[in-house]
Design a protein around this motif. Structure first.
Motif, short mmCIF file in Angstrom:
data_model
loop_
_atom_site.label_atom_id
_atom_site.label_comp_id
_atom_site.label_asym_id
_atom_site.label_seq_id
_atom_site.Cartn_x
_atom_site.Cartn_y
_atom_site.Cartn_z
N THR A 207 8.29 -17.86 18.40
CA THR A 207 8.95 -18.61 17.55
C THR A 207 10.17 -17.89 16.97
N TRP A 208 11.32 -18.51 16.67
CA TRP A 208 12.41 -17.68 15.95
C TRP A 208 12.27 -18.37 14.58
N GLU A 209 12.55 -17.25 13.58
CA GLU A 209 12.42 -17.53 12.42
C GLU A 209 13.36 -16.40 11.64
N TYR A 210 14.36 -16.97 10.79
CA TYR A 210 15.32 -16.19 9.97
C TYR A 210 14.31 -15.49 8.94
N ASN A 211 13.99 -14.11 8.89
CA ASN A 211 13.13 -13.90 7.78
C ASN A 211 13.22 -12.39 7.35
N ASP A 212 13.76 -12.34 6.05
CA ASP A 212 14.08 -11.07 5.41
C ASP A 212 13.20 -10.00 5.51
N VAL A 213 11.99 -10.51 5.03
CA VAL A 213 10.82 -9.64 4.94
C VAL A 213 10.55 -8.96 6.29
N ARG A 214 10.64 -9.81 7.39
CA ARG A 214 10.36 -9.00 8.59
C ARG A 214 11.49 -8.32 9.00
N VAL A 215 12.77 -8.46 8.84
CA VAL A 215 13.81 -7.59 9.11
C VAL A 215 13.63 -6.16 8.35
N ASN A 216 13.25 -6.42 6.91
CA ASN A 216 12.86 -5.16 6.15
C ASN A 216 11.74 -4.32 6.95
N ARG A 217 10.87 -4.85 7.53
CA ARG A 217 9.76 -4.44 8.16
C ARG A 217 10.34 -3.64 9.44
N LEU A 218 11.49 -4.01 9.85
CA LEU A 218 12.14 -3.41 11.08
C LEU A 218 12.91 -1.98 10.49
N ALA A 219 13.51 -2.23 9.21
CA ALA A 219 14.18 -1.22 8.69
C ALA A 219 13.15 0.02 8.30
N LEU A 220 11.78 -0.42 7.83
CA LEU A 220 10.86 0.72 7.51
C LEU A 220 10.50 1.12 8.82
N SER A 221 10.25 0.52 9.91
CA SER A 221 10.00 0.91 11.46
C SER A 221 10.93 1.85 11.85
N LEU A 222 12.15 1.65 11.75
CA LEU A 222 13.18 2.52 12.22
C LEU A 222 13.13 3.81 11.35
N LEU A 223 13.05 3.77 9.93
CA LEU A 223 12.90 4.76 9.17
C LEU A 223 11.87 5.88 9.72
N ARG A 224 10.53 5.07 9.93
CA ARG A 224 9.63 5.94 10.52
C ARG A 224 9.80 6.67 11.90
N VAL A 225 10.59 6.10 12.72
CA VAL A 225 11.06 6.61 14.02
C VAL A 225 12.11 7.65 13.57
N TRP A 226 13.16 7.41 12.93
CA TRP A 226 14.09 8.49 12.77
C TRP A 226 13.80 9.49 11.82
N GLN A 227 12.67 9.48 10.94
CA GLN A 227 12.26 10.20 9.99
C GLN A 227 13.24 10.89 9.12
N ARG A 228 14.18 10.03 8.71
CA ARG A 228 15.40 10.52 7.98
C ARG A 228 16.22 9.31 7.61
N PRO A 229 16.85 9.23 6.01
CA PRO A 229 17.32 8.10 5.53
C PRO A 229 18.08 7.32 6.65
N LEU A 230 18.09 5.87 6.74
CA LEU A 230 18.86 5.41 7.61
C LEU A 230 20.50 5.30 7.31
N PRO A 231 20.87 5.26 5.98
CA PRO A 231 22.31 5.57 5.63
C PRO A 231 22.79 6.93 6.07
N ASP A 232 21.91 7.89 6.13
CA ASP A 232 22.42 9.09 6.71
C ASP A 232 22.56 9.10 8.18
N VAL A 233 21.97 8.48 8.76
CA VAL A 233 21.83 8.24 10.34
C VAL A 233 23.28 7.48 10.84
N LEU A 234 23.29 6.27 10.05
CA LEU A 234 24.66 5.46 10.17
C LEU A 234 26.03 6.14 9.90
N ARG A 235 25.89 6.99 8.80
CA ARG A 235 26.92 7.75 8.41
C ARG A 235 27.38 8.87 9.46
N GLU A 236 26.50 9.53 10.07
CA GLU A 236 26.57 10.68 10.81
C GLU A 236 27.09 10.12 12.21
#
Length: 387
Positions: A207-236
């Motif tokens: 099922t496809w559903e536009y859902n910001d809570v789930r997108v924020n869950r992706l953001a947290l998951s990427l933070l766990r993988v990177w082990q550093r703030p995502l803005p720092d990753v994007l900037r560098e």
């Protein structure tokens, strides 16, 4: 030979919009060589070109700009109040009012500009495409070796432990087909179930559903993988190499903090639903769009792999106009006036980064009524075709 500057008529109060000249001092008419791409240097030294040198009819281009200004999205008096007609309405992050602006690039050169393109504004769901970019950086570096493996193999914070959530893959999260169930930062997934608050959940991937809570869950998951703030990753790895300003920020919610390597780190939001998200200038958005247009390459450096671009811009089978947090124009379903090869970062209020490989074009809009975007796109396309 010089060409008269295009003028923009102001349909809103001057206090809401700082009008810039559409083109500055213009060079003589000349052919643009797309075989040796131009890349703007860091800062504001962005080379301008006469619209006619870019095969645009100036009068029709001005008509498109006037249309954008005449159809500006309304600015509410405040965004800090709870959102109406939502079951979980409380604002959790920073917000601000906005001001219409936009610009058009062809072959990387600035051919039109309106409003204050240096103003830092909220971006809403355009932030999702930046989140996709951070995921691509992780994929390219082997931090996410397989998009079709369960997220729980790399992220063990309890968010994927339930029987329903265990099968969820990175691809599911990136295509908004995860059906993730849970509560994050005080917002349960039902807070943004746009297919119905009380509907039953389906298996992940179905099922496809536009859902910001789930997108924020992706953001947290990427933070766990990177082990550093995502803005720092994007900037560098992206924003500094493409010469973006230092004025942008990427916010999370006030309560969105976790411990990473002994530090208290904020997990960013994938939009400005409930506040936060990426705040950025129109010009910096154009740089990201131009990086995508140049297939992840900037001035001799491959910042995002061709493989990632191919994956991110592949239609999702159950939602063919959506890729990895980028909107696609498959069969011209989303915007009939844009080419089928176009793709978009889209956010509420008419925030748009339109990338059109067929015309070697990047267009950024801020605060056009969303229902009028296709008409605006058509006017830009006709300005090109009519030259």
């Amino acid at each position: 030979m010089t060409f008269p500057c295009l003028s923009a008529r102001l349909p809103v109060r001057p206090s809401l919009l700082v009008l810039l000249l559409i083109v500055g001092t213009l060079t003589p008419l000349q052919a643009v060589d797309a075989q040796s791409p131009y890349f703007p240097p860091p800062g504001d030294a962005w080379e301008r070109r006469d619209p006619r040198a870019a095969n645009f009819d100036p009068a029709l281009l001005q008509e498109a700009i006037d249309f954008a200004l005449a159809n500006a999205a309304p600015v509410p008096p405040t965004l800090a109040a709870p959102l109406p007609n939502e079951p979980y309405p409380d604002i959790l992050g920073p917000v601000k009012a906005w001001s219409p602006s936009g610009l058009i690039l062809r072959h990387g050169y600035l051919i039109a500009e309106w409003g204050d393109t240096r103003r830092v504004d909220v971006t809403f769901s355009v932030a999702k495409s930046y989140l996709s970019t951070v995921a691509g950086l992780a994929f390219d570096r082997g931090l996410i070796p397989d998009l079709d493996r369960p997220v729980r193999e790399l992220v063990q914070d309890g968010g994927f432990d339930s029987d329903h959530n265990r099968p969820i893959t990175w691809r599911h999260l990136l295509t908004q087909t995860s059906e993730w169930e849970g509560t994050l930062w005080g917002k349960p997934d039902v807070a943004d179930r746009r297919l119905g608050y009380s509907r039953a959940l389906n298996p992940p991937g179905s099922t496809w559903e536009y859902n910001d809570v789930r997108v924020n869950r992706l953001a947290l998951s990427l933070l766990r993988v990177w082990q550093r703030p995502l803005p720092d990753v994007l900037r560098e790895f992206v924003m500094d190499p493409i010469g973006a300003s230092d004025s942008w920020n990427w916010y999370g919610y006030y309560n969105a903090y976790v411990e990473i390597g002994g530090r208290h780190v904020q997990s960013v939001s994938g939009g400005t639903h409930w506040g936060g998200g990426i705040w950025m200038t129109t010009r910096d958005h154009a740089r990201l769009g131009y990086l995508m247009l140049r297939r992840g390459r900037w001035a001799g450096r491959q910042l995002l792999s061709e493989r990632w671009l191919e994956l991110a811009l592949t239609p999702t089978p159950i939602r063919p106009d959506y890729g990895f947090l980028w909107w696609l124009n498959t069969s011209r379903q989303r915007y009939s006036n844009a080419s089928a090869t176009s793709y978009f970062a889209l956010g509420s209020g008419g925030n748009m980064i339109w990338v059109d490989p067929a015309l070697d074009l990047v267009v950024v809009t801020r605060w056009i009524q969303p229902a009028r975007l296709n008409d605006f796109i058509g006017k830009v396309a006709r300005a090109y075709a009519g030259s």
